[in-house]
Design a protein around this motif. Structure first.
Motif, PDB file in Angstrom:
ATOM      1  N   GLU A 208      -6.471   8.758   0.841  1.00 26.85           N
ATOM      2  CA  GLU A 208      -7.500   8.127   1.665  1.00 26.85           C
ATOM      3  C   GLU A 208      -8.883   8.300   1.044  1.00 26.85           C
ATOM      4  O   GLU A 208      -9.181   9.293   0.400  1.00 26.85           O
TER       5      GLU A 208
ATOM      6  N   GLN B  57       8.092   8.007   1.947  1.00 30.87           N
ATOM      7  CA  GLN B  57       7.028   7.024   1.771  1.00 30.87           C
ATOM      8  C   GLN B  57       5.789   7.726   1.226  1.00 30.87           C
ATOM      9  O   GLN B  57       5.350   8.733   1.783  1.00 30.87           O
TER      10      GLN B  57
ATOM     11  N   PRO C 235       0.805  -1.231   0.000  1.00 28.74           N
ATOM     12  CA  PRO C 235       0.000   0.000   0.000  1.00 28.74           C
ATOM     13  C   PRO C 235       0.835   1.277   0.000  1.00 28.74           C
ATOM     14  O   PRO C 235       0.282   2.365   0.110  1.00 28.74           O
ATOM     15  N   SER C 236       2.159   1.164  -0.123  1.00 27.28           N
ATOM     16  CA  SER C 236       3.002   2.352  -0.130  1.00 27.28           C
ATOM     17  C   SER C 236       4.054   2.241  -1.235  1.00 27.28           C
ATOM     18  O   SER C 236       4.307   1.167  -1.776  1.00 27.28           O
TER      19      SER C 236
ATOM     20  N   HIS D 234       1.681   7.186  -0.017  1.00 29.69           N
ATOM     21  CA  HIS D 234       0.546   6.294   0.204  1.00 29.69           C
ATOM     22  C   HIS D 234      -0.610   6.706  -0.699  1.00 29.69           C
ATOM     23  O   HIS D 234      -0.693   7.844  -1.165  1.00 29.69           O
TER      24      HIS D 234
ATOM     25  N   ALA E  75      -6.504   0.189   2.800  1.00 30.37           N
ATOM     26  CA  ALA E  75      -5.910   0.954   1.701  1.00 30.37           C
ATOM     27  C   ALA E  75      -5.607   0.016   0.533  1.00 30.37           C
ATOM     28  O   ALA E  75      -5.071  -1.082   0.727  1.00 30.37           O
TER      29      ALA E  75
END
Length: 331
Positions: free
Chosen positions: A78, A73, A55-56, A75, A84
């Motif tokens: 949201e 990092q 997810p990253s 992501h 995620a």
């Protein structure tokens, strides 16, 4: 059409590359094709590396000797959902006037400034069965300003019926009618395009039941890597298959080109990275290929590989369950 095998350099005692200092990762690279992006910044004497990990995405900068300098990092934006979504790719898009870092997932497309510090654009993908979903086969074209966040979706290209696996471009350098983009899909089909105010489909190269995982474009040559370990070299303008290389024993996971010299890198799940030299015959203009180098990354499921400079003097490799980026430099 000519068939070829990866027989190795004419003198196997001569090595073109040697292992150099690795760059540590916070987690292993995800088992995704083309899971490594590299951006060289000569003015700052830096090289940036981007790798997806679930997810990253990790964005790292390193000095020429491989010493890591900074790490970031990224992501997925949201939104609704219990967990995620996993990132599908991180890639630097080098435009004539701007460089953007693009992160994609099943939820949407995120565009950042080149160092990943600021997100400048977010394009949501419908979670339902929408025509513009990541599995639809459509290619989204965006208008990018020289600076700022005023990015606009301008066109959707509908040349594919199955999910897109890779996109490659090459500057047309003002030549009219020249192919400057090729797209590949999960069925192995390729579409060759000419960009402009509106994109034009020049030719469609049919698949043969094997996914095309990676594709490159160089001086009118389309190089395509497939799930059966083969590399095909096509004429971009006509779609004619000129050379079929039995390059690997397992599925190809990455192709990359060094545009200044015509070197082609192929990496596959058989743990091998091969380097080839593409050219055209001075007599008849036909595509020619020569095998230059092989590198075995033992006990590793390779998932990404890319040259670190346009002259092809160094390259980097990522692997699933491998917590470092392997670097190789010319001898």
């Amino acid at each position: 059409m000519v068939a070829a095998d990866s027989e190795g350099p004419k003198d196997p005692g001569i090595r073109m590359f040697r292992r150099e200092r690795s760059i540590p990762l916070q987690g292993s690279a995800a088992a995704l094709c083309n899971n490594l992006s590299v951006l060289q910044l000569p003015a700052r004497n830096l090289t940036l590396f981007g790798v997806v990990h679930g997810p990253s995405a990790q964005v790292l900068s390193a000095a020429p000797d491989g010493v890591p300098l900074a790490q970031r990092q990224l992501h997925v934006k949201e939104g609704a959902g219990v967990s995620a979504p996993h990132i599908t790719q991180v890639h630097w898009c080098v435009l004539p006037f701007r460089v953007l870092l693009v992160l994609t997932s099943h939820r949407g497309i995120q565009m950042y400034e080149s160092d990943g510090s600021i997100m400048v654009y977010w394009h949501a993908l419908d979670s339902g069965d929408a025509p513009s979903g990541t599995w639809s086969g459509r290619v989204l074209v965006f208008d990018i300003p020289a600076k700022g966040p005023n990015i606009v979706l301008s066109e959707e290209l509908a040349g594919h019926q199955t999910p897109i696996t890779d996109i490659a471009t090459e500057p047309a350098q003002g030549q009219d009618g020249v192919a400057d983009m090729v797209t590949a899909d999960d069925s192995g089909s390729l579409c060759v395009w000419r960009s402009g105010p509106e994109f034009t489909l020049l030719t469609r190269i049919p698949g043969f039941g094997v996914p095309c995982s990676s594709v490159q474009l160089w001086q009118g040559i389309v190089a395509a890597g497939y799930g059966n370990g083969q590399v095909h070299l096509y004429e971009a303008t006509t779609g004619t298959l000129n050379i079929q290389i039995n390059a690997h024993a397992r599925a190809i996971c990455a192709l990359n080109l060094a545009p200044e010299v015509g070197k082609l890198l192929s990496a596959a799940e058989d743990t091998f990275v091969h380097i080839w030299k593409l050219s055209r015959s001075p007599q008849n203009g036909c595509i020619e290929v020569e095998h230059c180098h092989s590198e075995c990354v033992s006990d590793t499921q390779v998932c990404g590989a890319q040259f670190c400079d346009p002259s092809g003097s160094s390259f980097a490799v990522t692997g699933y369950d491998l917590t470092e980026i392997l670097r190789f430099g010319s001898v």
